[in-house]
Each structure stands twice: as structure tokens, then as C-alpha cells.
Write a protein that holds these residues in place. Structure first.
Motif, PDB file in Angstrom:
ATOM      1  N   LYS C  41       0.849  -1.184   0.000  1.00  0.00           N
ATOM      2  CA  LYS C  41       0.000   0.000   0.000  1.00  0.00           C
ATOM      3  C   LYS C  41       0.888   1.237   0.000  1.00  0.00           C
ATOM      4  O   LYS C  41       1.932   1.255   0.650  1.00  0.00           O
ATOM      5  CB  LYS C  41      -0.863  -0.006   1.262  1.00  0.00           C
ATOM      6  CG  LYS C  41      -2.088   0.869   1.158  1.00  0.00           C
ATOM      7  CD  LYS C  41      -2.989   0.624   2.366  1.00  0.00           C
ATOM      8  CE  LYS C  41      -3.251   1.913   3.083  1.00  0.00           C
ATOM      9  NZ  LYS C  41      -3.705   1.724   4.443  1.00  0.00           N
ATOM     10  N   VAL C  42       0.472   2.240  -0.732  1.00  0.00           N
ATOM     11  CA  VAL C  42       1.176   3.517  -0.713  1.00  0.00           C
ATOM     12  C   VAL C  42       0.162   4.582  -0.343  1.00  0.00           C
ATOM     13  O   VAL C  42      -0.892   4.691  -0.957  1.00  0.00           O
ATOM     14  CB  VAL C  42       1.790   3.861  -2.086  1.00  0.00           C
ATOM     15  CG1 VAL C  42       2.506   5.178  -2.021  1.00  0.00           C
ATOM     16  CG2 VAL C  42       2.724   2.786  -2.534  1.00  0.00           C
ATOM     17  N   GLU C  43       0.475   5.338   0.663  1.00  0.00           N
ATOM     18  CA  GLU C  43      -0.474   6.351   1.115  1.00  0.00           C
ATOM     19  C   GLU C  43       0.211   7.707   1.120  1.00  0.00           C
ATOM     20  O   GLU C  43       1.111   7.941   1.920  1.00  0.00           O
ATOM     21  CB  GLU C  43      -0.916   5.976   2.531  1.00  0.00           C
ATOM     22  CG  GLU C  43      -2.201   6.600   2.944  1.00  0.00           C
ATOM     23  CD  GLU C  43      -2.468   6.286   4.398  1.00  0.00           C
ATOM     24  OE1 GLU C  43      -2.995   7.154   5.078  1.00  0.00           O
ATOM     25  OE2 GLU C  43      -2.104   5.184   4.856  1.00  0.00           O
ATOM     26  N   PRO C  44      -0.154   8.599   0.215  1.00  0.00           N
ATOM     27  CA  PRO C  44       0.512   9.906   0.210  1.00  0.00           C
ATOM     28  C   PRO C  44      -0.022  10.821   1.312  1.00  0.00           C
ATOM     29  O   PRO C  44      -1.224  10.853   1.579  1.00  0.00           O
ATOM     30  CB  PRO C  44       0.157  10.486  -1.170  1.00  0.00           C
ATOM     31  CG  PRO C  44      -0.594   9.425  -1.887  1.00  0.00           C
ATOM     32  CD  PRO C  44      -1.099   8.465  -0.889  1.00  0.00           C
ATOM     33  N   HIS C  45       0.873  11.503   1.963  1.00  0.00           N
ATOM     34  CA  HIS C  45       0.491  12.552   2.911  1.00  0.00           C
ATOM     35  C   HIS C  45       0.928  13.874   2.301  1.00  0.00           C
ATOM     36  O   HIS C  45       2.110  14.084   2.078  1.00  0.00           O
ATOM     37  CB  HIS C  45       1.180  12.339   4.260  1.00  0.00           C
ATOM     38  CG  HIS C  45       0.591  11.235   5.065  1.00  0.00           C
ATOM     39  ND1 HIS C  45      -0.326  11.444   6.043  1.00  0.00           N
ATOM     40  CD2 HIS C  45       0.781   9.902   4.996  1.00  0.00           C
ATOM     41  CE1 HIS C  45      -0.690  10.276   6.562  1.00  0.00           C
ATOM     42  NE2 HIS C  45      -0.016   9.335   5.939  1.00  0.00           N
ATOM     43  N   LEU C  46      -0.020  14.736   2.078  1.00  0.00           N
ATOM     44  CA  LEU C  46       0.302  15.966   1.351  1.00  0.00           C
ATOM     45  C   LEU C  46       0.286  17.164   2.294  1.00  0.00           C
ATOM     46  O   LEU C  46       0.004  17.035   3.479  1.00  0.00           O
ATOM     47  CB  LEU C  46      -0.710  16.186   0.228  1.00  0.00           C
ATOM     48  CG  LEU C  46      -0.873  15.042  -0.744  1.00  0.00           C
ATOM     49  CD1 LEU C  46      -1.952  15.356  -1.742  1.00  0.00           C
ATOM     50  CD2 LEU C  46       0.419  14.775  -1.457  1.00  0.00           C
ATOM     51  N   MET C 346      -0.966   2.030  -8.986  1.00  0.00           N
ATOM     52  CA  MET C 346       0.099   1.592  -9.881  1.00  0.00           C
ATOM     53  C   MET C 346       1.200   0.835  -9.152  1.00  0.00           C
ATOM     54  O   MET C 346       1.853  -0.024  -9.731  1.00  0.00           O
ATOM     55  CB  MET C 346       0.720   2.804 -10.582  1.00  0.00           C
ATOM     56  CG  MET C 346      -0.158   3.390 -11.641  1.00  0.00           C
ATOM     57  SD  MET C 346       0.252   5.098 -11.895  1.00  0.00           S
ATOM     58  CE  MET C 346       1.608   4.953 -12.990  1.00  0.00           C
ATOM     59  N   ALA C 347       1.443   1.211  -7.908  1.00  0.00           N
ATOM     60  CA  ALA C 347       2.647   0.698  -7.252  1.00  0.00           C
ATOM     61  C   ALA C 347       2.421  -0.623  -6.536  1.00  0.00           C
ATOM     62  O   ALA C 347       3.377  -1.303  -6.200  1.00  0.00           O
ATOM     63  CB  ALA C 347       3.169   1.732  -6.267  1.00  0.00           C
ATOM     64  N   ARG C 348       1.173  -0.983  -6.284  1.00  0.00           N
ATOM     65  CA  ARG C 348       0.927  -2.195  -5.507  1.00  0.00           C
ATOM     66  C   ARG C 348       1.510  -3.423  -6.180  1.00  0.00           C
ATOM     67  O   ARG C 348       1.321  -3.637  -7.374  1.00  0.00           O
ATOM     68  CB  ARG C 348      -0.565  -2.387  -5.293  1.00  0.00           C
ATOM     69  CG  ARG C 348      -1.070  -1.486  -4.211  1.00  0.00           C
ATOM     70  CD  ARG C 348      -2.458  -1.843  -3.765  1.00  0.00           C
ATOM     71  NE  ARG C 348      -2.927  -0.781  -2.883  1.00  0.00           N
ATOM     72  CZ  ARG C 348      -3.958  -0.897  -2.088  1.00  0.00           C
ATOM     73  NH1 ARG C 348      -4.636  -2.003  -2.064  1.00  0.00           N
ATOM     74  NH2 ARG C 348      -4.315   0.099  -1.313  1.00  0.00           N
TER      75      ARG C 348
END
Lengths: 358, 158, 371, 151
Positions: C41-46, C346-348
Motif C-alpha cells: 500500500k502507498v499512502e501519500p500525505h500531502l 500503480m505501485a501495488r
């Protein structure tokens, strides 16, 4: 003729005439130790500067040019900076292992120095299993890296260390097999014997295509073993910030840095010894005149020239290629390098048995 | 068949790598390609384009006169509140009161060099200078007074 | 506060990539859940550089707000400004003189080239090749010099005003651009030699970060990210603005949907941009470079939306006017924001090294995402 | 489909929206309650197939909020705008992030900056602001004496 061999011999004779043999041994060990450490320091300075200049010229820039004439003192300034920095130890780190790791790495690098022949008759320890000793000791460096990665208590470090472990263990194989293919030709593990067998030509030229192949494989494998780009996955700054030495600073970082460059020097020295005749000048078969001309160039220059050329090639790799991914790295080893080098070893054995080499 | 593909793969790979090495090798051996500029040493021959926007300056002629009427068009045009104009009332020879510039305060630390004040100025009293070395030790030094002491408006500028 | 998590309950490793990390190109913060090296999982924090430009613009006049948009996607600052100027012109119904139109398009394409060059260098750096970065900057420097001469600045030009451009072209402009084209034609082949053909680079790119055409549309991806998946979304072709309708150029698409497809789209776009510049450079019409406009612009009451194609995708400007001198509400639809939202998808299943490559081909500019 | 055809086609739906005139694109206004069903029609009905949601934003009109959705179809190349009027005190709306995945981020942005609550959103948290931030910065009545600089 003034050569390193004569100097060492005269020092030895002088010491023996003055002192008891045990004292002589102790004093000589001390001298050798000091020489090795100063060689380390000089190598670190020179190679870092060389790397920076090589990278600069390939990247169409000038590189260091402010400190000293042409930037030659840049690395001295860097060392000073690193020495003055605070050596931090993270809170959650395993303090003992964390502080031990850089020393393990540097000591391993120092140990491999023992059987390297720097010039004619200049060798710290000409042990009869020289090549075996080198491959045995060089695989120890992974312990230092794993130690550093694990003790840092940092996930990036851990990932870097795990990658490094997988990488060094696998590339050890094809490096070893490449070394063996030369041992097959010479029939001896002793470094001096290997060099002496190249009296009438270097193995790279004498051993047909298999020697060339094993040379290429050896260079690739040692590039991977020393964690250099394109195999620098243990550090991989765009993925793992700095990999196993993320948490290191100051002199402890400098030791890792130094060990990397010393390792490059050593593996290139070994490659030069095995394939390019070490200190042996370029001799071609029975061209006595040509060989004598070549002998006028001091053997230490031959050795250094070959080693630094190989170091340059490894630097050339680094500043040209992108980095591989971890699974591709292992694929390259297990699917390409290892099968090729095994077949190559068989061919080499055939050549050695039939005596087809020159 | 498999072996053939295997070998051609290896050769293709090696060729592509050698191509890259040829290029870097070319640059390594050709020093004339180096593009580094030795910045503080090349200050003399370094020439910035005329339009380069470094900071706002007010033009003064040799009689210490400027063309600013104090109309505050630039102050209104500025998106960041960089410019503050303080006006005063001068007495004209006829004895009439006339609005004139007292102080032109320019906050370089707020300026984004967007050129809108220059565009807005009806009398071309200010322009962009090419100076780009703005670092100072105290932030207050970046607040500048653009009109020189004792300067006054040029005759005939309305 | 972001809670610190070492490992998940399933024993998966959680690591923070950024906000200070060599490959995030700014202050992007990704929280990655890993199983071994495989991404779960990729979770962006902005928001590390959120400046609330939309709020700022509500208090700036229609001339003033344009410069702020340079600070969003700073690599295509000129194209962002273009979008804003188009929106104001749409509202005011200002007819832009033909010369200004051509100048704008020329500058747009130069900006796109410069942006793609920087992307190429940074992309190569992400996958571990450090030399291309400097080669890319050499060519970019040439463009920046041209920009500096004509616009007065190198990165945040603010050359665009409602009704045209701020100043006429520099007399040397045509000569320098032609020189640059000649120079760059030879260098772009070197790009291919150094990076595109390289077997290591190819194996790092091919089959990585797959994005299907449907997902690309659903995630709102635009620009080369979507075109790499075969979605035709080039605003220059679909909704031509300025003189794009009269130009001969191709919309570059690829069908691979992987990193290499996106990479090739950008490389081809550089060639297309070169050809657009070549078509225009000798045909700049004479005349005014700026339409006559009032000193204070007042947009009529209503809503105006304009979109342009930046180097990263579709940039939209949505102005709601109440008839005053400042916008009532302004919304910038930035391409990077939508493209980033597809990153997790895309990254999973790929490795960390791949994540870096995927981020490289997305060409993220963080101020564009945070605004 | 052009603007008028699209309007006719939309009026044929089960719950036809009202239309706003004078805009560049067909602009439909729907109720918050009917929005989700309307959205599903827009996404999947033959001839409409708005699959590309390119802009989502909220507008604070002081008395009420409007969510504005800009939609286009990559198949038919027609564009439309949907506006949903929301209550000012408790702005709440069903999410469309399962219809258009891009809405997930855009709705988080609208929640963060305007305080519009999207029911059913998988991960409705602050996006730009820190989690403990007070207030909704893009609302017209937002005041922040510390971080906002008055010029």
C-alpha cells in the motif's frame, strides 16, 4: 638498481644484524602495520579525489577545483570535516554492534591486503593459499554490513543490509569460479606462483576467450561485491536514502567510506594480479628484446598502473549505468553469470589439460 | 533456439552498455565540453541580459532628479505589498500645494520580481536592475528607500 | 499528527518515504506498507508546502493573480500562466493579437522542452544513473538563457498578461532558438544512447507500474501519464487553443501502460515540441504583442473554465466571478494531483525500487500537488 | 453530442435535473439526495458515458455551498457541469469515489478546505492540513490571525 625489494631487504638485513630475531619480527610487523595504515589513508584520499574528478569529467563539469592546486586537497578538507563531526548513535540502536560495525568492515579490508603483491618481492605475507585466503576473507565484509544495518534500528538500513547480504553471498560464487579458472591454469594458489606463471604473457592474452570471459565476469562480480553502482543496492540513495549506513555520521561514516574505496583497490589489485600479471611487466613470448625494454619500467608502476586502470573502469561503470533492481541483480547472477562462468570453467579446464594455452 | 536467444540477449545487452560507456568516455576525454562556470571568478565577463529582473530601482539623473510623481500606481499593482509610497505636499512657485513623493519604500524581501510595478508606472520612474546578489546579514537591510536623499522630481514630469 | 506505526498487525513493515528523501523531488511524504520489499500500500500525505494559493488569489486582482500560478508547477510556470490568461481573456472577451498568440505557443513549447529535459535527468537519477542529470541541465540551460533574455527571468517568468505578453521578443530570440534546435537535435540522440537503449534501464522500466486505460481515465490521469496508457487526452489536439489548431503535430500515445511507455511518450513529445517550434519560429506574424486592455480588469458575473496542456497534463483554471475586480472563487485543477492519486493503484505489488521508477515517470512536482 | 442535445438527453432521465443557462457547457443542478443516482446514470448510460471527472470543487456562497463537478466523456467528447447545492451548516453529500476513482482525492481536498462531509467515502481525512487543524480554510468566513497575512 633501487627498487622496493632492495629497500625492504636491506632494512631486514640491517635489523637482523642489530637485534634478536624475535625483536626483528616485532619491529617489522610494526613497520608493516604503519605502512598499511598510511597506505589506507593515502588510498582513501587519492581514490575519492579520483572518483570525484572522473565523475565530474563524465558529467561535463569541473569537479573539485577550489581547495589546493586543481582541487587536489579537497579530500583532505573532507576528511577534516568528517573528523570534526559528531559521531551520532541513534537512541534505539544496539550501541555495541553499531559502533563495532565500521571497524569490522575496515579490518576485513585490511586483512585482504596481506597477500597482495605490490611490486617484485614486495608482499606482506606470501602464504601458499593466497587466492583462497582472499576469497575467504573478502566474504567477511558482509558481516560488518549486516551488523551496521541491523544495529542501526532503521528500516532503510535493515533493507539495505538484507539486500547487501543476498548480493554479496551470490556474487561470491561467480567471483570464486572466475578465480578458480586462473588457478586451474597455473596449478597453484600462491600469488607469487600465479604472477610467475605470467612471465611470458598475461593470462588475459594467453588463455584464449575463456580467460577474457572469466575476466569480465570477475570484474562484474567484484563490482557487485564492493557495492558499487550499478550494483549499489545496499546504498541505493534514491530508494533507501543511504542504505546500511544511513544512521552513521562523522568518522564512523568515514570508515565505511574508506573501506569501500580500499575494497575497490584490493579487488582491482587482485584482478590485475590474476589476469594482468600483477607487477609483471608486459612480456610477449620470446621477444627477449621487447621484454627487456619492458623490464626497465619499475614493477610497482606496472602494478599501480594496471590497478588504477581497473579502478577507472569500475568508476566508468558507476557514472554511466542506472542501478539494477534487487531481483534483476540476483537474476543476473544466477541466470547469466553463474552458468556462463561454470561452462567457462569447464572450457578452461579443458584448455589447461590439453595445454592449448600459450 | 533458447540458446540462440540467450546468447543474442547477452550480446545485445553488452552492446547497449558499451554504447553508454562510449558516450561517457567521450565526455571524459573531451574537456572542451565542460560547461562549468566559475561563478565568483567570472563576474567581470558575466553579462546578464538587459531584461533580467533582479530588483526594483529608481532612476536618478545627474541632477539627482527622478521621474516619480508619487501616483501609487505601482503600489496598487504590486500583488505582495512590496512597495509603500509616502507622499508629501510641496509648494510650487505659484504658491499652490502639489502632491509629491516623500519616500519610496521597497521591501526586497517580499518582492517576487513579477515586473507588474514597472508595467504600471506611467512615467517610467522605476525599472528592474540586474543585480541578483541580495544576501545580507540582517533582514531589515532588505527594506530599501529607493529615492535618493535630497532628490526631487524632474521638471515637466506630470 | 501522523501516528507512528512500525509494523502492521500482519507483520508488514511500514516505512516513511519522505518528506525528506532523495527521490521524492520535494516534500512528498509517502507511507508505504511493505511485505519484504513488495509494496502492499502507498499512502501519500500531502500539504507540506500547501500555501492555499486558491485563497490567496481571492484577494488578488486579475492581473496580479497570474504570477502566483508560476509557483505551482514551477517547471511549466509559463503554461500555467497561459491557462490563467486564457481564462481571464475568455471572461473579458479580449481578442489576443496573432503575434502574441504565436509568442505564447513558442514559449509554451520551450517550457515543455525544459520541463521534459529536467524530468529526463531526474528520472535517470531515480533509477540510479547520475550522469544524465547534468547532460539534461546543459540543454535546459540553453532554454533558460533564451527565457532570461526575452522574459527577464529563468524559471518563474511571469511573461503572460491578459491580452498578450508582457514584452516583445528579444531581437536575438529567433537566432538563439534556431541555434538551440540544431544543438538539441544532436543531443536528443545522445539521450537515447545513454539511457533509452540501456538494457538495465529498459529492464527497470518495462512492465513496471502498469496502468490500464480505464484506470487512467477513472483516476483522472492526464498528460503523458494517461497517454502512456493509450488514452488520447492532449488538450492541444482535442480543444485547440491559440494557434495549436493550425499546427502540424502528432499527439503521442503509447499502449504499453507501463513506465517505459510513459517514458517513450515524453521522449517523443520532446521531438514533437521541437517540430512545433520549428514550424513557428520563422512565421511569427508582425504586429502588436499585447491587446489594449483597461488598467483595471473586471470580469462579468459568471463562471469561466479554461484548460491548457502543461508538461504534466491538463491544467484547468475555474474562475467564478461576481463582477468585481477580484475572483470570488478560483480553482486550479492541477495535473499532478490527479496523477498522484493513481500512484497507490500503480505501485501495488511492485518493489521499492519500482516505486521510485513509477514516481519518476509520473513526473511529480510537489507544489503543483499541494498548491 | 452538443450542448442542446445533451440537455435533451439528460431531461429524459428518471429524475431530470434543472439547468443553468449562459455557461460554456451544459450545467445541471441536482439535489444532494438525487446526486448519487444521477452520477451513476451519467457514468454508465449509453450515449452519456461520462467517464472522466476532471475537476471537483466546492464553492462557498455564504448562504449555501455548491459542489461543482466537471465531467467529460472520453468516448463521445462531450462535457458537462453538475452542481449540487448543499446546506451551509451541515454540508453533506454521498461520495462518488466508487464511480470515478479520482473523486477520492478531490473529495478529501474539498473536505479538508471546505468541511463538506462525503458519506461513504473510504478514507475521509484531512489532506493538506494537519489532523488537528481547526476550521475550513477556503470558507469565506475563515479567519486565521496567525497564518494569514493581510496586505
Amino acid at each position: 638498481m633501487l627498487s622496493i625489494e632492495n629497500i625492504t631487504h636491506s632494512i631486514d638485513a640491517w635489523l637482523n644484524s642489530m637485534f634478536h630475531p624475535t625483536v626483528v619480527l616485532l619491529v617489522e610487523s610494526l613497520i608493516v602495520g604503519i605502512c598499511a595504515i598510511s597506505l589506507f589513508a593515502v588510498l582513501g584520499l587519492v581514490l575519492v579525489l579520483m572518483e570525484r574528478k572522473v565523475s565530474a569529467y563524465m558529467q561535463i563539469r569541473l569537479g573539485p577545483n577550489r581547495v589546493g592546486p586543481g582541487g587536489t586537497l579537497q579530500t583532505v578538507a573532507d576528511t577534516l570535516k568528517l573528523a570534526m563531526k559528531e559521531g551520532l548513535t541513534p537512541d534505539g540502536a544496539d550501541k555495541f554492534l553499531f559502533n563495532l560495525a565500521p571497524f569490522v568492515v575496515i579490518i576485513v579490508a585490511m586483512l585482504i591486503l596481506a597477500p597482495v603483491a605490490f611490486a617484485k618481492g614486495t608482499q606482506i605475507w606470501d602464504l601458499n593459499i593466497g587466492v583462497l585466503y582472499i576469497s575467504a576473507v573478502s566474504s567477511l565484509s558482509v558481516i560488518g554490513i549486516l551488523m551496521a544495518g541491523w544495529a542501526s534500528n532503521n528500516k532503510y538500513s535493515l533493507l539495505g543490509a538484507m539486500r547487501s547480504g543476498a548480493q554479496i553471498v551470490s556474487y561470491e560464487l561467480s567471483a570464486g569460479i572466475s578465480v578458480i579458472s586462473i588457478v586451474v591454469l597455473t596449478g597453484s594458489l600462491r600469488i607469487q606462483d600465479i604472477i610467475a606463471s605470467q612471465q611470458d604473457g598475461w593470462w588475459l592474452f594467453k588463455g584464449h576467450i575463456p580467460a577474457l570471459l572469466s575476466f569480465v565476469i570477475f570484474i562484474i562480480a567484484v563490482t557487485a561485491e564492493t557495492n558499487r553502482a550499478p550494483f549499489d543496492l545496499a546504498e541505493a540513495e534514491s530508494e533507501l536514502t543511504a542504505g546500511f549506513h544511513t544512521e552513521y555520521s562523522g568518522m564512523k561514516f568515514a570508515l565505511f567510506f574508506l573501506a569501500e574505496y580500499v575494497n575497490i583497490f584490493i579487488v582491482c589489485a587482485i584482478a590485475a594480479t590474476l589476469y594482468l600479471g600483477g607487477w609483471m611487466p608486459l612480456h610477449i613470448g620470446h621477444w627477449t628484446g621487447f621484454n627487456q625494454v619492458m623490464d626497465y619500467i619499475p614493477s610497482s608502476l606496472w602494478f599501480m598502473g594496471k590497478t588504477f586502470f581497473l579502478i577507472f573502469v569500475i568508476m566508468w561503470f558507476r557514472w554511466t549505468f542506472p542501478r539494477l533492481r534487487i531481483d534483476q541483480l540476483l537474476n543476473l547472477e544466477w541466470k547469466y553469470l553463474l552458468p556462463i562462468s561454470m561452462v567457462n570453467l569447464l572450457l578452461m579446464t579443458l584448455i589447461a589439460i590439453e595445454g592449448w594455452h600459450f | 533456439m533458447f540458446l540462440k536467444k540467450y546468447i543474442s540477449d547477452v550480446f545485445g545487452a553488452v552492446r547497449s552498455l558499451l554504447k553508454g560507456m562510449r558516450l561517457t568516455g567521450y565526455y571524459f576525454t573531451h574537456r572542451k565540453e565542460i560547461i562549468t562556470q566559475q561563478y565568483p571568478d567570472n563576474k567581470e565577463e558575466m553579462k546578464l541580459p538587459e531584461r533580467f529582473r533582479g530588483e526594483v530601482v529608481m532612476l536618478h539623473d545627474e541632477k539627482n532628479e527622478h521621474a516619480c510623481t508619487g501616483c501609487t500606481a505601482c503600489e496598487l499593482a504590486c500583488p505582495n505589498g512590496t512597495i509603500k509610497i509616502i507622499t508629501k505636499f510641496d509648494m510650487t512657485p505659484e504658491g499652490k500645494k502639489k502632491k509629491a513623493l516623500d519616500t519610496f519604500i521597497y521591501h526586497l524581501e517580499l518582492c517576487t520580481m513579477c515586473n507588474l510595478c514597472i508595467e504600471a508606472c506611467p512615467t517610467d520612474a522605476i525599472k528592474m536592475a540586474q543585480n541578483f546578489e541580495h544576501s545580507v546579514y540582517d533582514r531589515s537591510e532588505l527594506t530599501k528607500k529607493l529615492n535618493k536623499p535630497g532628490s526631487k522630481i524632474r521638471e515637466g514630469v506630470e | 499528527m501522523i501516528q507512528e506505526v512500525g509494523t502492521t498487525e500482519q507483520g508488514e513493515l511500514v516505512i516513511n518515504l519522505g518528506p525528506q528523501h532523495p527521490s521524492t523531488h520535494g516534500v512528498l511524504h509517502l507511507v508505504i506498507t511493505l511485505s519484504g520489499e513488495t509494496i502492499k500500500k502507498v499512502e501519500p500525505h500531502l500539504g507540506y508546502i500547501h500555501r492555499s494559493i486558491e485563497k490567496m488569489c481571492e484577494s488578488l486582482s486579475y492581473r496580479q493573480f497570474i504570477y502566483v500560478t508560476s509557483r505551482m508547477d514551477y517547471l511549466s510556470s509559463h503554461i500555467n500562466n497561459h491557462g490563467c490568461a486564457l481564462c481571464v481573456e475568455k471572461g473579458m472577451q479580449i481578442e489576443v493579437p496573432p503575434r502574441a498568440k504565436v509568442i505564447r505557443v513558442l514559449m509554451d513549447e520551450l517550457t515543455r522542452l525544459a520541463s521534459h529535459q529536467l524530468w529526463w535527468g531526474a528520472m535517470a537519477m531515480d533509477v540510479g544513473a547520475l550522469t544524465p542529470f547534468f547532460h539534461a541541465f546543459r540543454e535546459r540551460e540553453a532554454i533558460n538563457d533564451i527565457m532570461e533574455e526575452t522574459c527577464g527571468a529563468r524559471l518563474t517568468m511571469n511573461y503572460m498578461v491578459p491580452g498578450g505578453v508582457m514584452a516583445d521578443l528579444h531581437p536575438d530570440f529567433q537566432k538563439k532558438v534556431k541555434e538551440f534546435i540544431r544543438f538539441f537535435r544532436t543531443k536528443i540522440d545522445e539521450y537515447d544512447e545513454l539511457v533509452t537503449g540501456n538494457v538495465i534501464f529498459k529492464s527497470r522500466m518495462e512492465g513496471i507500474g502498469y496502468l490500464s486505460a480505464e484506470s487512467a481515465v477513472s483516476y483522472g490521469c492526464t498528460g503523458p501519464t494517461a497517454r502512456g496508457s493509450g488514452v488520447s487526452c492532449d488538450i492541444r489536439k482535442l480543444y485547440p487553443y491559440e494557434v495549436y489548431g493550425q499546427l502540424q503535430f502528432e499527439e503521442v500515445t503509447a499502449t504499453g501502460g507501463d513506465c517505459f511507455a510513459r517514458y517513450m511518450v515524453r521522449m517523443q513529445e520532446m521531438r514533437q515540441s521541437l517540430s512545433i517550434i520549428e514550424q513557428l519560429i520563422d512565421n511569427i506574424p508582425e504586429g502588436e504583442f499585447q491587446a489594449k486592455t483597461k488598467a483595471v480588469l473586471k470580469l462579468p458575473k459568471g463562471e469561466f473554465y479554461s484548460r491548457v496542456e502543461t508538461a504534466r497534463g491538463e491544467f484547468g483554471v475555474y474562475i467564478i466571478s461576481e463582477g468585481g475586480t477580484t475572483p470570488y472563487r478560483i480553482k486550479f485543477r492541477s495535473p499532478g494531483f490527479s496523477n498522484l492519486s493513481a500512484l497507490d493503484h500503480m505501485a501495488r505489488g511492485y518493489k521499492i525500487g519500482d516505486l521510485v521508477a513509477i514516481m519518476g515517470t509520473l513526473d511529480l512536482v510537489i507544489p503543483d500537488i499541494d498548491r | 453530442m452538443n450542448k442542446e442535445e445533451l440537455k435533451v438527453r439528460l431531461e429524459a432521465l428518471l429524475l431530470p435535473p434543472t439547468f443553468e443557462e449562459g455557461a460554456e457547457w451544459t450545467t445541471a443542478v441536482v439535489d444532494p439526495a438525487g446526486w448519487e443516482g444521477f452520477a451513476r446514470h451519467l457514468r454508465s448510460d449509453a450515449g452519456l458515458e461520462f467517464d472522466f471527472l476532471f475537476c471537483v470543487t466546492a464553492v462557498d456562497w455564504r448562504t449555501h455551498f455548491t459542489m461543482v463537478y466537471h465531467l467529460t466523456s472520453t468516448l463521445h467528447r462531450h462535457t458537462m457541469v453538475v452542481k449540487v447545492k448543499l446546506d451551509h451548516d451541515h454540508p453533506s453529500l454521498p461520495t462518488v469515489s466508487d464511480i470515478w476513482r479520482t473523486a477520492e482525492f478531490h473529495e478529501r481536498e474539498a473536505f479538508d478546505l471546505f468541511g463538506v462531509v462525503f458519506t461513504g467515502h473510504p478514507d475521509l481525512r484531512r489532506l493538506f492540513m494537519t489532523d488537528e487543524w481547526n476550521g475550513w480554510p477556503l470558507r469565506k468566513d475563515y479567519e486565521d490571525p496567525v497564518n494569514m497575512i493581510k496586505l
